[in-house]
Design a protein around this motif. Structure first.
Motif, PDB file in Angstrom:
ATOM      1  N   ILE C 249      63.206  70.684  13.477  1.00 17.58           N
ATOM      2  CA  ILE C 249      64.540  71.214  13.768  1.00 17.58           C
ATOM      3  C   ILE C 249      64.849  72.386  12.845  1.00 17.58           C
ATOM      4  O   ILE C 249      65.351  73.422  13.271  1.00 17.58           O
ATOM      5  N   ILE C 250      64.480  72.229  11.565  1.00 13.87           N
ATOM      6  CA  ILE C 250      64.731  73.327  10.623  1.00 13.87           C
ATOM      7  C   ILE C 250      63.928  74.567  11.032  1.00 13.87           C
ATOM      8  O   ILE C 250      64.442  75.686  11.047  1.00 13.87           O
ATOM      9  N   LEU C 252      63.000  75.308  13.964  1.00  7.67           N
ATOM     10  CA  LEU C 252      63.626  75.843  15.179  1.00  7.67           C
ATOM     11  C   LEU C 252      64.835  76.705  14.825  1.00  7.67           C
ATOM     12  O   LEU C 252      65.038  77.782  15.404  1.00  7.67           O
ATOM     13  N   ILE C 253      65.615  76.273  13.848  1.00  5.02           N
ATOM     14  CA  ILE C 253      66.778  77.079  13.432  1.00  5.02           C
ATOM     15  C   ILE C 253      66.305  78.416  12.864  1.00  5.02           C
ATOM     16  O   ILE C 253      66.845  79.479  13.198  1.00  5.02           O
ATOM     17  N   LEU C 256      65.211  80.619  15.718  1.00  2.00           N
ATOM     18  CA  LEU C 256      66.335  81.184  16.469  1.00  2.00           C
ATOM     19  C   LEU C 256      66.990  82.324  15.685  1.00  2.00           C
ATOM     20  O   LEU C 256      67.365  83.344  16.252  1.00  2.00           O
ATOM     21  N   SER C 257      67.105  82.132  14.371  1.00  3.10           N
ATOM     22  CA  SER C 257      67.735  83.178  13.562  1.00  3.10           C
ATOM     23  C   SER C 257      66.910  84.453  13.594  1.00  3.10           C
ATOM     24  O   SER C 257      67.437  85.548  13.766  1.00  3.10           O
TER      25      SER C 257
END
Lengths: 144, 422, 360
Positions: C249-250, C252-253, C256-257
């Motif tokens: 998840i990290i 993925l963040i 996305l950034s």
């Protein structure tokens, strides 16, 4: 660990999971829906049936980003030229009287082969290929 | 003969033929080289250091096989001065100034001679020359005027397409300036001597001399070359109009054409000048600062009002174009799509250019109609730009929301793991 | 109630497909906890990024049209016209770069913890092959948007392949689908990128994962030596899996950034007749090789510098591939030392030459 706390944590995980999943699925679904605008096909363009040109001898069509002027001569032959004047990028038009292409901005003139014949244009108009397939006019880029 | 010897013989024959060809080529070349030196005129004159000033081997006549005798007559094959330069052998020597036009015209006015070099070459230079101011003055014995050689040189004549030529487009202002920039000479005839100076500051001069745009007019494009004359009052708009076609047509059909002609005001020149033609700007129509229209039209008159309106509409569209263009650039910089905006911008630019040309109709409805089309296109482009900016912001909002959800999920997961490990 | 239903499904499956080995794996697999446990996650992150690649790649395929006339325009279409098209394309590019990065990290962590030793030699070999395939993905995918930079980078890249003695020229022509980089090259690269490489990659990935699951987590030497009582473990399921998920998840963040704030440019359409743009650079993971070849003298010993460089890299690659099978010394201590120094040298070499390529 308290059952309440665990329950809360589990429901938080559940909500978060569903949220994250929808944050992934929503873009994918929107992506898969094809956009309404017709696909930009820049290598060839269908202009329409030859019969459209029964009464007119020129038409400006949008070929991707560039305007193209499609001409029909008296023998019924078609020719397509870039409609962007080589002088200052105005859009040219067909001058039926003189059988020439005219740029109304500064009166630049080209003959029907696209050659600059008078006025300020420094270069001839770029030519496009015209093919007639099944009675339908198609313009294709010469670069391809 | 067995096959081997036959083969060797063949090779030998081929080598022999090639050697022969090579030798023949060498001979041909040396023949061409020595041809220059068989001309006894050049031979003798260069030995005695008596070659004419500014003689150039690149001279078009020499390059095409026309040597000294071609113009000056005489027998170029004879080394004997007496025979070579005898009247009997057609020697004419150096022509006087007055003789020069016909001296060149011997060939240049004779189509049968000139046709050899170029099928549709013109042969009217001499007759054109005699109707020019230069030619007319020469006829009555004035020796100040230019003849053929003053522009073309006498012994280093190059075609106008050659960048080294004195009559190459970009060199023409300089060539004319040799005489027309001489104030002592020009004062004699009550002429100004600052034309080239002014010209080079004008839009045409800058285009030709600084931007190296050879399609920009040099002196001869307005004044003619062999028939050089100042353009007459009646024909000035014809001269400008040969390039600025629409402006001429619009003007000639406008209601201003008659009064201008009646008052003997020079059409284009009145507002745009002659040698120093500044790049026209919308400011020329500003009644507050410019005198272009207000020179004749006082406040309250139709012409004054029209000028005010042209100025307002054109500056409005021009500002709108600039701001739309800036917007399009901004869209590109923030990484969004400006393809459609750029397409619409083309229409705006075209409307602006055409409206500016339409000013020469002096018809407010035409100018306003065209500018309004431009304004519409511009507004359309701005609408597209707004859409792109909205999309740009939406992406950030979407990113914010999804990141928030992911962080929330990560946090919950972290707590869960912590719970498991203890 | 719910538990019963799940149980029923499980039983139903179990009757048809023996689930005991999987159950055993899930319940018995454990992960050692020590100072270097963090490296255990690198493989998982690489796997996650690969999944992202597959998904975003499939989405791109929905609109991408290969071919000289359409490739650039279709990518432009995806980025400008399709909803979230910009997102998909940028995720695909960024995730590709991140994947290569994490694969490198994974490899070096395995190398330094000597996790490739018996019985994990084949895991190492399959892993290294996966790295090569990932680089192949990067190289072939780079050309697909058919923009100027990619065009010339591919030209240079395939030229380098052509230098390899004896077979290089043939490989170059086969890769390019002709003597030059043309539309034919684009078609081939497309085929390689979306069919050949995925097929090969899947095979090796499955092998790699089976090995990992069969053998369990490798324990570094210092951990192995500890008393059984001092060895700390966490269960693979659910603890390790959840930690994996958290990291994903990290990542993925971060992905996305990067996607939003540093979008990839499309550049100009490739034009075979245009002169090469200034500063053509390969992708960063080829930079150290590119830079080396640039710096080599024209001739080394009796062969061309470039040929020498390529042969040297080939040899280094082969040694690297077979490192689990090589014994540098009979003494274990010395052997370990040599291996460590080889690894340090490789990292320094790659880092220094990559930086040099970008700065100088």
């Amino acid at each position: 660990m308290g059952t309440n706390r665990r329950k809360f944590l589990n429901s938080l995980l559940g909500i978060g999971g569903i949220g994250a999943l929808s944050a992934i699925i929503y873009p994918i679904m929107s992506y898969l829906v094809p956009p309404k605008i017709a696909e930009v096909k820049v290598n060839s363009l269908k202009v329409g049936p030859v019969s459209d040109f029964a009464n007119i001898n020129s038409k400006i069509v949008k070929f991707g980003r560039t305007p193209v002027i499609l001409l029909k001569d008296n023998q019924g032959n078609f020719k397509a030229l870039s409609a962007t004047c080589t002088h200052l990028d105005c859009i040219v038009q067909f001058d039926n009287e003189q059988q020439q292409i005219l740029c109304a901005c500064h009166g630049g003139r080209y003959d029907l082969t696209g050659k600059n014949v008078s006025g300020p244009p420094p270069k001839p108009l770029k030519e496009f290929n015209v093919n007639i397939i099944d009675n339908e006019i198609r313009i294709t880029s010469q670069e391809a | 003969m067995n096959i081997n010897t036959k083969f060797i013989c063949n090779i030998f024959a081929i080598v022999l033929v090639f050697t022969a060809i090579t030798f023949a080529n060498d001979n041909l070349q040396s023949a061409q080289n020595s041809k220059k030196y068989t001309d006894e005129c050049i031979k003798c004159h260069s030995e005695n250091d008596m070659m004419p000033e500014h003689f150039s081997e690149n001279d078009i006549h020499l390059q095409n096989g026309l040597s000294c005798a071609g113009c000056h007559g005489g027998l170029s094959t004879s080394a004997d001065e007496e025979i070579a330069m005898s009247k009997k052998n057609g020697f004419v020597g150096v022509p006087t100034k007055k003789e020069i036009p016909n001296f060149c015209g011997k060939c240049h006015s004779d189509i049968s001679k000139m046709q050899v070099f170029q099928a549709r070459i013109s042969t009217d230079q001499v007759s054109q020359y005699y109707i020019s101011k230069h030619g007319m003055q020469l006829k009555i014995g004035n020796k100040d005027v230019a003849t053929c050689i003053d522009c073309h040189t006498s012994h280093s004549i190059l075609p106008a397409s050659d960048t080294r030529s004195t009559v190459y487009a970009a060199n023409i202002p300089n060539t004319c300036n040799n005489c027309h920039g001489n104030s002592d000479l020009m004062n004699k005839y009550n002429l100004k001597s600052n034309q080239v100076e002014e010209y080079s500051k004008g839009v045409h001069g800058i285009a030709l001399l600084e931007k190296h745009d050879n399609s920009a007019p040099a002196c001869n494009d307005c004044h003619g070359n062999h028939g050089a004359a100042p353009p007459g009052v009646k024909s000035i708009s014809h001269i400008c109009g040969s390039c600025h076609v629409n402006n001429m047509n619009f003007f000639n059909n406008s209601n201003m054409a008659e009064p201008f002609a009646g008052l003997e005001i020079k059409a284009c020149e009145q507002c745009h000048g002659n040698h120093l033609i500044a790049k026209p700007s919308d400011e020329m129509l500003n009644v507050k600062t410019s005198t272009t229209c207000t020179e004749c039209h006082d406040k309250g008159e139709d012409g004054y009002i029209a000028s005010e309106m042209f100025y307002e509409k054109l500056t409005q569209l021009s500002e709108l174009y600039d701001s739309t263009k800036a917007m399009s650039e901004k869209i590109a910089i923030i990484g969004m799509n400006n393809i459609e905006i750029e397409y619409e911008l083309k229409n705006v630019k075209q409307a602006l250019i055409q409206s500016r040309t339409l000013v020469h109709t002096f018809d407010t409805s035409k100018v306003v109609g065209r500018t309004n089309e431009g304004v519409l296109a511009s507004l359309n482009a701005l609408k597209l730009a707004d859409h792109e900016i909205e999309e740009h912001d939406n992406r950030r909002i979407g990113y914010g929301i999804s990141t928030l959800i992911l962080i929330l999920l990560a946090g919950a997961l972290y707590l869960k793991i912590k719970g498991l490990n203890t | 109630m719910e538990k019963n239903k799940l149980q029923n499904i499980e039983n139903w499956l179990d009757e048809r497909f023996d689930l005991t080995p999987i159950k055993k794996l899930i319940t018995h697999k454990k992960v050692p906890i020590h100072n270097h446990s963090v490296w255990y996650y690198m493989g998982g992150i690489s796997l996650f990024l690969f999944i992202v690649q597959v998904l975003s790649g499939l989405l791109l395929l929905m609109y991408y049209i290969p071919g000289e006339d359409n490739a650039y325009e279709s990518v432009q279409f995806i980025v400008t016209k399709v909803d979230f098209g910009w997102l998909v394309r940028n995720i695909h590019s960024w995730s590709a770069n991140m994947m290569v990065f994490f694969v490198f990290l994974h490899m070096f962590s395995v190398f330094f913890t000597k996790a490739f030793k018996k019985p994990r030699e084949l895991t190492w070999v399959s892993g290294f092959l996966l790295l090569l395939l990932a680089l192949g993905f990067g190289f072939s995918g780079y050309l697909l948007p058919w923009n100027e930079l990619a065009f010339f980078a591919t030209k240079v890249g395939t030229d380098i392949v052509g230098v390899v003695p004896f077979i290089g020229d043939a490989i170059k022509v086969v890769l390019r689908g002709g003597d030059d980089v043309t539309g034919a090259t684009l078609s081939r690269f497309f085929g390689i990128h979306v069919a050949i490489l995925p097929a090969l990659f899947s095979v090796f990935l499955v092998i790699h994962l089976i090995f990992v699951q069969k053998q369990g987590m490798s324990e570094p030497e210092h951990f192995e030596k500890l008393d059984e009582s001092k060895k700390k473990y966490i269960p693979f399921f659910p603890n390790f899996v959840l930690q994996d998920a958290l990291l994903w998840i990290i990542v993925l963040i971060i992905l996305l950034s990067l996607t939003l704030f540093f979008p990839w440019e499309l550049g100009l359409k490739a034009d075979a007749l245009a002169s090469a743009p200034i500063g053509i650079k390969p992708e960063w993971y080829f930079m150290f090789m590119f830079e080396t070849l640039k710096l080599l003298p024209a001739n080394i010993l009796f062969i061309e510098g470039e040929v020498f460089g390529i042969l040297a890299f080939g040899l280094a690659g082969v040694i690297w591939l077979f490192i689990p099978f090589i014994n540098f010394s009979k003494k274990k201590e010395l052997n370990n030392k040599i291996i460590r120094w080889i690894g340090i040298f490789a990292i320094l070499y790659i880092v220094i030459f990559t930086i040099k390529g970008y700065l100088i």
